[in-house]
Scaffold this motif. Structure first.
Motif, PDB file in Angstrom:
ATOM      1  N   THR A   1       0.325   9.147  -0.573  1.00  0.00           N
ATOM      2  CA  THR A   1       0.062   9.579   0.792  1.00  0.00           C
ATOM      3  C   THR A   1       0.404   8.459   1.768  1.00  0.00           C
ATOM      4  O   THR A   1       0.500   7.290   1.384  1.00  0.00           O
ATOM      5  N   ARG A   2       0.563   8.822   3.023  1.00  0.00           N
ATOM      6  CA  ARG A   2       0.845   7.807   4.040  1.00  0.00           C
ATOM      7  C   ARG A   2      -0.265   6.761   4.100  1.00  0.00           C
ATOM      8  O   ARG A   2       0.002   5.567   4.236  1.00  0.00           O
ATOM      9  N   ASP A   3      -1.514   7.232   4.004  1.00  0.00           N
ATOM     10  CA  ASP A   3      -2.640   6.292   4.078  1.00  0.00           C
ATOM     11  C   ASP A   3      -2.636   5.319   2.898  1.00  0.00           C
ATOM     12  O   ASP A   3      -2.912   4.125   3.072  1.00  0.00           O
ATOM     13  N   MET A   4      -2.334   5.834   1.700  1.00  0.00           N
ATOM     14  CA  MET A   4      -2.283   4.969   0.517  1.00  0.00           C
ATOM     15  C   MET A   4      -1.234   3.876   0.688  1.00  0.00           C
ATOM     16  O   MET A   4      -1.499   2.692   0.433  1.00  0.00           O
ATOM     17  N   TRP A   5      -0.046   4.270   1.142  1.00  0.00           N
ATOM     18  CA  TRP A   5       1.027   3.285   1.323  1.00  0.00           C
ATOM     19  C   TRP A   5       0.715   2.327   2.468  1.00  0.00           C
ATOM     20  O   TRP A   5       1.036   1.132   2.397  1.00  0.00           O
ATOM     21  N   ALA A   6       0.068   2.828   3.511  1.00  0.00           N
ATOM     22  CA  ALA A   6      -0.324   1.954   4.615  1.00  0.00           C
ATOM     23  C   ALA A   6      -1.291   0.872   4.136  1.00  0.00           C
ATOM     24  O   ALA A   6      -1.199  -0.290   4.542  1.00  0.00           O
ATOM     25  N   ASP A   7      -2.207   1.255   3.238  1.00  0.00           N
ATOM     26  CA  ASP A   7      -3.150   0.278   2.687  1.00  0.00           C
ATOM     27  C   ASP A   7      -2.428  -0.781   1.870  1.00  0.00           C
ATOM     28  O   ASP A   7      -2.750  -1.978   1.950  1.00  0.00           O
ATOM     29  N   ARG A   8      -1.441  -0.363   1.069  1.00  0.00           N
ATOM     30  CA  ARG A   8      -0.700  -1.327   0.247  1.00  0.00           C
ATOM     31  C   ARG A   8       0.152  -2.252   1.113  1.00  0.00           C
ATOM     32  O   ARG A   8       0.251  -3.457   0.849  1.00  0.00           O
ATOM     33  N   ILE A   9       0.769  -1.695   2.135  1.00  0.00           N
ATOM     34  CA  ILE A   9       1.569  -2.516   3.046  1.00  0.00           C
ATOM     35  C   ILE A   9       0.684  -3.544   3.737  1.00  0.00           C
ATOM     36  O   ILE A   9       1.041  -4.727   3.847  1.00  0.00           O
ATOM     37  N   SER A  10      -0.482  -3.112   4.166  1.00  0.00           N
ATOM     38  CA  SER A  10      -1.425  -4.026   4.819  1.00  0.00           C
ATOM     39  C   SER A  10      -1.870  -5.137   3.872  1.00  0.00           C
ATOM     40  O   SER A  10      -1.964  -6.309   4.270  1.00  0.00           O
ATOM     41  N   ALA A  11      -2.108  -4.773   2.613  1.00  0.00           N
ATOM     42  CA  ALA A  11      -2.535  -5.767   1.622  1.00  0.00           C
ATOM     43  C   ALA A  11      -1.444  -6.811   1.399  1.00  0.00           C
ATOM     44  O   ALA A  11      -1.735  -8.015   1.288  1.00  0.00           O
ATOM     45  N   VAL A  12      -0.191  -6.378   1.337  1.00  0.00           N
ATOM     46  CA  VAL A  12       0.921  -7.319   1.143  1.00  0.00           C
ATOM     47  C   VAL A  12       1.107  -8.184   2.381  1.00  0.00           C
ATOM     48  O   VAL A  12       1.352  -9.391   2.280  1.00  0.00           O
ATOM     49  N   ASP A  13       0.990  -7.577   3.549  1.00  0.00           N
ATOM     50  CA  ASP A  13       1.146  -8.342   4.792  1.00  0.00           C
ATOM     51  C   ASP A  13       0.093  -9.448   4.897  1.00  0.00           C
ATOM     52  O   ASP A  13       0.371 -10.528   5.424  1.00  0.00           O
ATOM     53  N   SER A  14      -1.103  -9.196   4.381  1.00  0.00           N
ATOM     54  CA  SER A  14      -2.183 -10.171   4.520  1.00  0.00           C
ATOM     55  C   SER A  14      -2.295 -11.123   3.332  1.00  0.00           C
ATOM     56  O   SER A  14      -2.631 -12.299   3.502  1.00  0.00           O
TER      57      SER A  14
END
Length: 262
Positions: free
Chosen positions: A126-139
């Motif tokens: 889902t978009r939310d799942m991928w958004a969470d992973r992107i955020s985790a990598v960014d941080s």
């Protein structure tokens, strides 16, 4: 090692086999490079002309700024195949590579005569799942996702072997923007209606222990294409070509021969 300059990106690729061989293209998963296919290469029949490549932001290819779109990833594969005369190919795509396979078959049927959708879906997550992973990598970098990713990628038995570290290292040593860029492309992709319009030979491959794209998702996707076939690999995870290369190569060989490609 070869590099193709496509203008906005330069892709690392490798071609094996005779010039006049039957063309087969392999597209690998998020967080891996073309070495993903090394275990199956020596097990495939002679006479194939095989193209492998690193997606943008992966392996030795260049890493444009994120995010990427699925259209860009499909165009990369399209331009690389056009550059090297790969037409009427069997296209084997694993995970995001399977999304690229679907998108390319929709766009350029002259390039693709049959597809293998391995450990993939018409829509993944889902978009939310991928958004969470992107955020985790960014941080926290890719390292923040590495252990959870290994659990999704591999069976419990494989995770006990020393080889696990090879794949964990491959994942964590790539550029953050390559991972997040491709994750954005996956998040924005839903091919259910377009894949259902495809009419070409298709094989689905799933791993019974796949925590990323479970067998039911692969089956649901491949059954969108009339006349398709499905192969379940028991005891394997998201990268069955790594865990069980002999069975994987046997399934590919049977399909390639079955569609009259060799």
């Amino acid at each position: 090692m070869k590099m193709a300059d496509l203008g906005d990106v330069r892709l690392h690729y490798r071609i094996d086999g005779p010039e006049d061989g039957a063309p087969v293209v392999f597209a690998n998963s998020l967080g891996t490079d073309l070495r993903l296919w090394d275990p199956v290469m020596p097990l495939l029949p002679a006479g194939l002309r095989i193209l492998r490549y690193d997606k943008r932001g992966h392996g030795l290819s260049t890493c444009p700024p994120a995010p990427y779109s699925m259209g860009q990833l499909v165009s990369d594969a399209e331009r690389l195949m056009d550059l090297h005369g790969f037409k009427d190919a069997v296209f084997v795509g694993l995970s995001i590579g399977g999304l690229i396979a679907q998108g390319l078959a929709i766009k350029r049927l002259d390039l693709v005569r049959a597809i293998v959708l391995s450990n993939t879906g018409a829509k993944i997550g889902t978009r939310d799942m991928w958004a969470d992973r992107i955020s985790a990598v960014d941080s926290g970098g890719i390292e923040a996702l590495a252990d959870a990713t290994m659990e999704r990628w591999f069976s419990a038995a494989f995770r006990k072997t020393p080889e696990l570290e090879l794949w964990r290292n491959m994942l964590t040593r790539q550029e953050n923007a390559g991972y997040t860029g491709c994750a954005s492309a996956i998040a924005g992709t839903d091919f259910y209606s377009t894949t259902a319009a495809l009419r070409l030979p298709a094989l689905g491959i799933a791993g019974s222990e796949d925590g990323a794209t479970p067998p039911d998702l692969v089956r649901e996707t491949i059954e969108l294409i009339p006349g398709s076939k499905m192969h379940l690999m028991r005891g394997a995870g998201h990268l069955p070509c790594v865990e069980k290369p002999e069975e994987y190569a046997e399934a590919l060989t049977g399909f390639v021969r079955g569609v009259g490609h060799i």
